[in-house]
Motif scaffolding. Structure first.
Motif, short mmCIF file in Angstrom:
data_model
loop_
_atom_site.label_atom_id
_atom_site.label_comp_id
_atom_site.label_asym_id
_atom_site.label_seq_id
_atom_site.Cartn_x
_atom_site.Cartn_y
_atom_site.Cartn_z
N LEU A 68 11.15 -3.73 27.62
CA LEU A 68 11.15 -2.31 27.23
C LEU A 68 10.57 -1.43 28.33
N PRO A 69 9.40 -1.77 28.88
CA PRO A 69 8.89 -0.95 29.99
C PRO A 69 9.80 -1.00 31.22
N TRP A 88 5.11 5.47 33.94
CA TRP A 88 5.48 4.05 34.05
C TRP A 88 4.76 3.35 35.18
N LEU A 89 4.45 4.06 36.24
CA LEU A 89 3.63 3.46 37.30
C LEU A 89 2.24 3.14 36.76
N THR A 90 1.71 4.05 35.96
CA THR A 90 0.41 3.81 35.32
C THR A 90 0.49 2.59 34.41
N TYR A 91 1.57 2.48 33.65
CA TYR A 91 1.73 1.31 32.78
C TYR A 91 1.70 0.02 33.59
N TRP A 92 2.46 -0.02 34.69
CA TRP A 92 2.55 -1.26 35.46
C TRP A 92 1.22 -1.62 36.11
N LEU A 125 0.25 0.16 24.84
CA LEU A 125 0.27 0.51 26.26
C LEU A 125 1.58 1.17 26.67
N SER A 126 2.68 0.64 26.19
CA SER A 126 3.97 1.02 26.75
C SER A 126 4.68 2.16 26.05
N LEU A 127 4.50 2.31 24.76
CA LEU A 127 5.27 3.34 24.07
C LEU A 127 4.78 4.73 24.45
#
Length: 168
Positions: A68-69, A88-92, A125-127
């Motif tokens: 999903l991410p 998304w960079l923050t998520y990774w 974290l991802s949504l």
């Protein structure tokens, strides 16, 4: 006042309307005769069941953490907005830190229903609705590691050069 059953039917109707955007699901519904909303709800319930009882829990939570991410990250790369890129960079960054810590302490053996909690954590974290990665980044990573990435650092210098090239 509507009953819980009426509200559930309303939510299922909304889900069905959203799922109608996908031709594959429409074809599946025509072929099997099973409403697409019920099929998706059933698959999600099966997914949770498998995670809760740790039947492929590690694989399924890793899929949730990557697929999903990954989709949203690729989508963000093809948009002009930098906001979704940053999200998304923050998520990774947060996900990679979590993965490293997880592999170092082997928490799987100490914590019952670990993969269930990990799955919920990865969703948080991802949504984009919850922005959990941003919360962790702003409250923990930025104060801790921010001093190493000030304006004079290599990373910010590279970012400025990349932005300058991109705007030219």
């Amino acid at each position: 006042m509507s009953s819980p059953q009426d509200r559930a039917q309303q939510y299922i109707g909304q889900l069905d309307k959203e799922l109608s955007k996908y031709p594959t699901l429409n074809n599946l519904e025509k072929t099997t005769g099973v409403p697409k909303a019920y099929a998706v709800i059933g698959l999600v319930a099966l997914y949770f069941f498998l995670i809760i009882f740790n039947l492929g829990g590690q694989l399924l939570t890793n899929l949730a953490g990557f697929v999903l991410p990954g989709y949203y990250s690729l989508n963000a790369l093809f948009t002009a907005s930098k906001q979704d890129d940053t999200q998304w960079l923050t998520y990774w960054v947060v996900f990679s830190l979590f993965t490293v810590i997880e592999s170092l302490i082997s928490v799987v053996y100490w914590f019952p229903f670990y993969f269930t909690f990990k799955f919920v954590f990865l969703l948080w974290l991802s949504l984009p609705t919850f922005k959990g990665a941003e919360t962790i980044f702003r409250s923990f990573l930025a104060p801790t590691l921010g001093r190493y990435f000030q304006n004079g650092s290599t990373a910010s210098g590279l970012r400025a050069k990349a932005d300058a090239v991109h705007t030219d």
